[in-house]
Design a protein around this motif. Structure first.
Motif, PDB file in Angstrom:
ATOM      1  N   LYS A  90      13.114  35.260  10.299  1.00  0.00           N
ATOM      2  CA  LYS A  90      11.864  34.500  10.320  1.00  0.00           C
ATOM      3  C   LYS A  90      10.984  35.068   9.208  1.00  0.00           C
ATOM      4  O   LYS A  90      10.546  36.203   9.276  1.00  0.00           O
ATOM      5  CB  LYS A  90      11.179  34.609  11.669  1.00  0.00           C
ATOM      6  CG  LYS A  90      11.982  33.938  12.770  1.00  0.00           C
ATOM      7  CD  LYS A  90      11.317  34.034  14.104  1.00  0.00           C
ATOM      8  CE  LYS A  90      12.203  33.323  15.110  1.00  0.00           C
ATOM      9  NZ  LYS A  90      12.099  33.835  16.430  1.00  0.00           N
TER      10      LYS A  90
ATOM     11  N   ASN B  35      20.854  32.403   9.463  1.00  0.00           N
ATOM     12  CA  ASN B  35      20.467  31.743  10.719  1.00  0.00           C
ATOM     13  C   ASN B  35      21.408  30.600  11.054  1.00  0.00           C
ATOM     14  O   ASN B  35      21.773  30.405  12.218  1.00  0.00           O
ATOM     15  CB  ASN B  35      19.038  31.201  10.631  1.00  0.00           C
ATOM     16  CG  ASN B  35      17.998  32.289  10.710  1.00  0.00           C
ATOM     17  OD1 ASN B  35      18.292  33.435  11.039  1.00  0.00           O
ATOM     18  ND2 ASN B  35      16.770  31.943  10.399  1.00  0.00           N
TER      19      ASN B  35
ATOM     20  N   ASN C  50      17.946  32.002   5.731  1.00  0.00           N
ATOM     21  CA  ASN C  50      18.179  30.694   6.342  1.00  0.00           C
ATOM     22  C   ASN C  50      19.671  30.421   6.507  1.00  0.00           C
ATOM     23  O   ASN C  50      20.103  29.859   7.520  1.00  0.00           O
ATOM     24  CB  ASN C  50      17.507  29.592   5.524  1.00  0.00           C
ATOM     25  CG  ASN C  50      15.999  29.676   5.604  1.00  0.00           C
ATOM     26  OD1 ASN C  50      15.437  30.159   6.584  1.00  0.00           O
ATOM     27  ND2 ASN C  50      15.329  29.214   4.570  1.00  0.00           N
TER      28      ASN C  50
ATOM     29  N   SER D 253      17.225  36.786  14.536  1.00  0.00           N
ATOM     30  CA  SER D 253      17.266  35.704  13.554  1.00  0.00           C
ATOM     31  C   SER D 253      16.203  35.972  12.491  1.00  0.00           C
ATOM     32  O   SER D 253      15.224  36.676  12.721  1.00  0.00           O
ATOM     33  CB  SER D 253      17.030  34.348  14.211  1.00  0.00           C
ATOM     34  OG  SER D 253      15.714  34.270  14.724  1.00  0.00           O
TER      35      SER D 253
ATOM     36  N   GLN E 104       6.919  43.365  11.165  1.00  0.00           N
ATOM     37  CA  GLN E 104       5.677  42.591  11.107  1.00  0.00           C
ATOM     38  C   GLN E 104       4.484  43.491  10.822  1.00  0.00           C
ATOM     39  O   GLN E 104       3.628  43.146  10.008  1.00  0.00           O
ATOM     40  CB  GLN E 104       5.453  41.846  12.423  1.00  0.00           C
ATOM     41  CG  GLN E 104       5.884  40.422  12.373  1.00  0.00           C
ATOM     42  CD  GLN E 104       5.529  39.691  13.651  1.00  0.00           C
ATOM     43  OE1 GLN E 104       5.808  40.150  14.743  1.00  0.00           O
ATOM     44  NE2 GLN E 104       4.919  38.551  13.493  1.00  0.00           N
TER      45      GLN E 104
ATOM     46  N   ASN F  63      16.780  35.416  18.921  1.00  0.00           N
ATOM     47  CA  ASN F  63      15.348  35.291  18.692  1.00  0.00           C
ATOM     48  C   ASN F  63      14.922  36.374  17.708  1.00  0.00           C
ATOM     49  O   ASN F  63      14.558  36.093  16.579  1.00  0.00           O
ATOM     50  CB  ASN F  63      14.568  35.399  20.002  1.00  0.00           C
ATOM     51  CG  ASN F  63      13.076  35.258  19.803  1.00  0.00           C
ATOM     52  OD1 ASN F  63      12.619  34.730  18.800  1.00  0.00           O
ATOM     53  ND2 ASN F  63      12.303  35.751  20.737  1.00  0.00           N
ATOM     54  N   TYR F  64      15.011  37.612  18.131  1.00  0.00           N
ATOM     55  CA  TYR F  64      14.560  38.722  17.285  1.00  0.00           C
ATOM     56  C   TYR F  64      15.553  39.053  16.172  1.00  0.00           C
ATOM     57  O   TYR F  64      15.165  39.612  15.159  1.00  0.00           O
ATOM     58  CB  TYR F  64      14.287  39.966  18.137  1.00  0.00           C
ATOM     59  CG  TYR F  64      13.160  39.742  19.107  1.00  0.00           C
ATOM     60  CD1 TYR F  64      11.847  39.716  18.667  1.00  0.00           C
ATOM     61  CD2 TYR F  64      13.403  39.499  20.453  1.00  0.00           C
ATOM     62  CE1 TYR F  64      10.806  39.478  19.543  1.00  0.00           C
ATOM     63  CE2 TYR F  64      12.373  39.268  21.336  1.00  0.00           C
ATOM     64  CZ  TYR F  64      11.070  39.259  20.879  1.00  0.00           C
ATOM     65  OH  TYR F  64      10.041  39.019  21.753  1.00  0.00           O
TER      66      TYR F  64
ATOM     67  N   SER G 166       8.045  34.550   8.516  1.00  0.00           N
ATOM     68  CA  SER G 166       6.687  34.888   8.948  1.00  0.00           C
ATOM     69  C   SER G 166       6.537  36.373   9.273  1.00  0.00           C
ATOM     70  O   SER G 166       5.429  36.902   9.259  1.00  0.00           O
ATOM     71  CB  SER G 166       6.293  34.042  10.154  1.00  0.00           C
ATOM     72  OG  SER G 166       7.174  34.289  11.238  1.00  0.00           O
ATOM     73  N   ARG G 167       7.638  37.059   9.535  1.00  0.00           N
ATOM     74  CA  ARG G 167       7.572  38.505   9.806  1.00  0.00           C
ATOM     75  C   ARG G 167       7.318  39.316   8.533  1.00  0.00           C
ATOM     76  O   ARG G 167       7.017  40.507   8.600  1.00  0.00           O
ATOM     77  CB  ARG G 167       8.885  38.986  10.429  1.00  0.00           C
ATOM     78  CG  ARG G 167       9.114  38.466  11.809  1.00  0.00           C
ATOM     79  CD  ARG G 167      10.390  39.060  12.403  1.00  0.00           C
ATOM     80  NE  ARG G 167      10.655  38.421  13.675  1.00  0.00           N
ATOM     81  CZ  ARG G 167      11.837  37.979  14.051  1.00  0.00           C
ATOM     82  NH1 ARG G 167      12.884  38.139  13.268  1.00  0.00           N
ATOM     83  NH2 ARG G 167      11.993  37.395  15.204  1.00  0.00           N
TER      84      ARG G 167
END
Length: 158
Positions: free
Chosen positions: A153, A139, A136, A151, A46, A148-149, A155-156
């Protein structure tokens, strides 16, 4: 005779310790171990990718390239670390498929970086769509694990 008994007892204890160490992890233990590896790398990604989309829109390709190169290195290192962790035997096939998608994502990140270095932003955007799609799919394969971490995303990534 006494020494033989002591040696036999030590070997029995050692054998028990080896048997415990060789026992495969449960799914919960596996997830906890992987999350511990993925959490710092997700945060680093991130930070490394902050503003990458804006850089691409503003056609600051050298800046975006550096960010993608750093993200590629972090992602590849994370995949290498988590691939070395022993897997629960009942989930072996599912995790093999997941790692296949993760390796594909790493390849896309490498190709995105190469396209940006060559000044081909449009090709990099197409590869980014494939990168997201593979994430995706990855996931979906491990949805039951509750990562959580670990997977994907998007947005990162900027």
């Amino acid at each position: 005779m006494r020494k033989i008994v002591i040696v036999a007892a030590l070997l029995t204890l050692l054998g028990g310790a080896v048997a415990v160490a060789a026992e495969p992890p449960t799914r919960a233990e596996y997830v906890a171990q992987l999350e511990g590896i993925c959490k710092p790398d997700a945060a680093a990604t991130q930070v490394a990718m902050r503003g990458a989309r804006a850089d691409l829109r503003a056609e600051r390709l050298p800046v975006a390239t550096a960010k993608f190169a750093k993200a590629t290195k972090i992602f590849g290192g994370t995949v290498k670390k988590i691939a070395a962790v022993p897997r629960p035997p009942e989930d072996e096939a599912r995790l093999a498929k997941w790692f296949g998608y993760l390796n594909r994502q790493e390849s896309y990140l490498q190709r995105i970086t190469a396209q940006l270095r060559a000044g081909r932003a449009i090709k990099a955007q197409r590869l980014t769509a494939r990168f997201i799609h593979s994430g995706n799919l990855a996931n979906n394969v491990v949805l039951a694990f509750g990562f959580n971490y670990c997977s994907f995303k998007f947005s990162r990534y900027g």
